[in-house]
Enzyme design. Structure first.
Site, short mmCIF file in Angstrom:
data_model
loop_
_atom_site.label_atom_id
_atom_site.label_comp_id
_atom_site.label_asym_id
_atom_site.label_seq_id
_atom_site.Cartn_x
_atom_site.Cartn_y
_atom_site.Cartn_z
N HIS A 184 28.10 47.42 -67.78
CA HIS A 184 27.29 48.56 -68.15
C HIS A 184 28.06 49.87 -68.21
CE1 HIS A 184 24.31 45.50 -68.05
NE2 HIS A 184 23.72 46.26 -68.95
N CYS A 496 20.87 42.91 -80.79
CA CYS A 496 21.24 44.14 -80.09
C CYS A 496 22.36 43.90 -79.09
CB CYS A 496 20.02 44.76 -79.42
SG CYS A 496 19.25 43.67 -78.23
C1 PEP Z 1 22.27 41.30 -74.24
O1 PEP Z 1 22.18 40.53 -73.29
O2 PEP Z 1 22.88 41.03 -75.30
C2 PEP Z 1 21.66 42.64 -74.18
C3 PEP Z 1 21.62 43.42 -75.24
O3 PEP Z 1 21.16 43.04 -72.98
P1 PEP Z 1 22.01 43.62 -71.75
O4 PEP Z 1 23.42 43.85 -72.24
O5 PEP Z 1 21.33 44.85 -71.33
O6 PEP Z 1 21.91 42.50 -70.78
#
Ligand code: PEP
Ligand code: MG
Length: 565
Positions: A184, A496
């Site tokens: 993150h 996404c």
């Molecule tokens: C994913 O898992 O691809 C996603 C977009 O969610 P995160 O990165 O927040 O887990």
């Protein structure tokens, strides 16, 4: 070492460390002197907080700055001040010790209260008192909101609150010891468009504050105290990079479409309203993923309904008619919330997380849904559930949504109907996507998790990152299957996960008929340029060829050739 957010920065290093302050008891003679020391520390902390408050209000609005108003109130509290002073005088102890003891009593008292607001005061008191203690002991935790000169921040890791409050005019880039491409910290860096290198192992030990650094966040390296020649070389590379970025600006207001005119939606991923600058600057056609969990992190209690409502409303209003997909709370895995008392688990990524928590902590989920429903009137909202593995979960979540809608209707609160979709990020959801598609209005493929669950590779683990690849044929088959099943059932399918903004993945995804690509804002213009050069027919052939290949490396090399042409 991994270039998490592209760019080059040259500046002085600021080694960012958060000190744990230890307080020892000592006897004093000079009561008056100790009182003065305490008063000076209070004044210094006060001035510091006031400065942060003004800057936060300017950058992020009044709502975000309010927390600092509460901190100033603590410093003005006559009860607290007089108790500390009495302890210094009566017990003849040092100010640090008197403050710590008094604060501990106050905190225990507030924490024992039922009222959430009062509980929150305990966190404010702790926060403020550690600032005062820092002044008393001459330890200064650097503050990334108010910096006087341009720096490159070097840290073990950065909390979302650190990255969110960074002064973007002064922080030229950052390098952290830990983190991978989809950690993150990396995602936040891309959203903020700050050049960043993560997973740099022991960079905090190698660098001393004040060293000159070249942060090469294109190739993923950091050069400490470079020679004049290196500096010149990198200055020209930096210029080149920026010129290229400038050139892409002609694509800013163009519609995303292929060479033969097929229209595609290129949207952006955000973590907070604070990320909207680059979204607008890069001409995003929507928000494909608003990760709401950052609103819940780095604090001591859940955000209130109003606080959530405001954050959603700001983004919806700013995007106007353009779609905004807001994802309900996706906590767990590498994102922790201390106040939810989440148990330590053997496999957090396979554990109590995301929708699983929301269906368990129904009141918390209902608060978020209420805030979303109320905000729905301000734009083109779509709501998405994360980490869905079965139809039952969708039905349960939708039942809670219906319950909240009914309660709002009874109260006379208006809202607009919105599409409800799910993330496809668990292999079972992809495999069963034909059935899941019948329950929802859209899919958004989350490759960050889909890859880790399909290949059994922890997305945070640098040691096995060579196995974590979006080009893995099994992952590509799941993506293709999901899009086909979505379309068969008449729903749109987006992506996404980080793979959506990976130029090498785009020809395959276009060929597989993906409708919406959501990515870090800085990836939009290069993606739009590439899409404009590709034809539907050509990408379909590419997709067919890729699906017949068996090795991730071969697929990546083949797609690399396609995009380098
Ligand atoms: C994913 O898992 O691809 C996603 C977009 O969610 P995160 O990165 O927040 O887990
Ligand atoms: Mg995910």
């Amino acid at each position: 070492m991994y270039a998490a957010s592209k760019g080059i920065a040259i500046a002085k290093a600021l080694v960012y460390e958060k000190h744990e302050i230890e307080v020892a008891k000592s006897s004093i003679e000079d009561v008056k002197g100790e009182h003065t020391r305490f008063e000076q520390a209070i004044s210094a902390a006060y001035a510091e907080i006031e400065k942060i408050q003004t800057q936060t209000e300017k950058k992020m609005g009044k709502e975000s700055a309010d927390i600092f108003g509460a901190h100033l109130m603590v410093l003005n509290d006559p009860e607290l001040i007089s108790q500390v002073k009495s302890a210094i005088k009566n017990e003849k102890v040092n100010a640090e010790y008197a403050l710590k003891n008094t604060v501990d009593t106050f905190v225990a008292m507030f924490e024992a209260m039922e009222d959430e607001y009062m509980k929150e005061r305990a966190a404010d008191i702790k926060d403020v008192s550690s600032r005062v203690l820092g002044h008393l002991q001459g330890i200064k935790n650097q503050d990334l909101t108010s910096l006087d000169e341009e720096v490159i921040v070097v840290a073990h890791d950065l909390a979302p609150s650190d990255t969110a409050s960074m002064n973007k005019e002064k922080v030229m880039g950052f390098a952290t010891n830990i983190g991978g491409s989809t950690s993150h910290t990396a995602i936040m860096a891309r959203n903020l468009e700050i050049p960043a290198v993560v997973g740099a192992k022991d960079i905090t030990e190698k660098v001393t504050g004040g060293d000159t650094l070249i942060l090469d966040a294109i190739n993923g390296q950091v050069i400490i105290n470079p020679s004049e020649e290196q500096k010149e070389n990198y200055l020209s590379k930096k210029q080149q990079f920026e010129q290229q970025k400038e050139k892409l600006k002609i694509f800013k207001n163009k519609q995303s479409s292929t060479k033969d005119g097929k229209v595609i939606e290129l949207a952006a991923n955000i973590g907070s309203p604070n990320d909207m600058g680059p979204v607008i600057a890069n001409g995003a056609e929507g928000i494909g993923l608003y990760r709401t969990e950052f609103l819940y992190m780095d604090r001591s209690t859940s955000p209130t309904e109003d606080e959530q409502f405001e954050s959603y409303k700001v983004v919806l209003k700013q995007m106007g008619k353009k779609p905004v997909v807001i994802r309900t709370l996706d906590i767990g895995g590498d994102k922790e919330i201390p106040y939810l008392n989440m148990p330590k688990e053997m496999n957090p990524f396979l554990g109590y997380r995301a929708l699983r928590i929301c269906l368990d902590k129904k009141e918390m989920f209902k608060t978020q849904l209420r805030a979303l429903l109320r905000a729905s009137q301000y734009g083109n909202l779509k709501v998405m559930y994360p980490m869905v593995s079965s139809v039952e979960e969708i039905r349960q979540a939708n039942a809670v949504l219906e319950e909240v809608k009914q309660e709002l209707t009874e109260k006379g609160t208006s809202f607009k109907d919105f599409e409800v979709g799910i993330m496809i990020e668990i292999p079972s959801a992809a495999i069963n996507s034909d059935a899941l598609a019948k329950e929802v209005d859209f899919f958004s493929i989350g490759t960050n998790d889909l890859i880790q669950y399909t290949v059994a590779v922890d997305r945070m683990n640098e040691k096995i990152s060579h196995l974590y690849s979006p080009f893995n044929p099994a992952v590509l088959k799941l993506i293709d299957m999901t899009i086909t099943n979505g379309h068969k059932n008449g729903i749109w399918v987006g992506m996404c996960g980080e793979a959506a903004g990976n130029l090498k993945m785009i020809p395959f995804l276009l060929g597989a008929n993906l409708d919406e690509f959501s990515m870090s804002p800085s990836a939009i213009l290069p993606a739009r340029e590439l899409i404009s050069k590709l034809s539907t027919e050509e990408t379909q052939e590419i997709k067919d060829k890729v699906l017949e290949m068996s090795s991730a490396k071969d697929i990546e090399n083949f797609l690399n050739e396609v995009v380098s042409k």
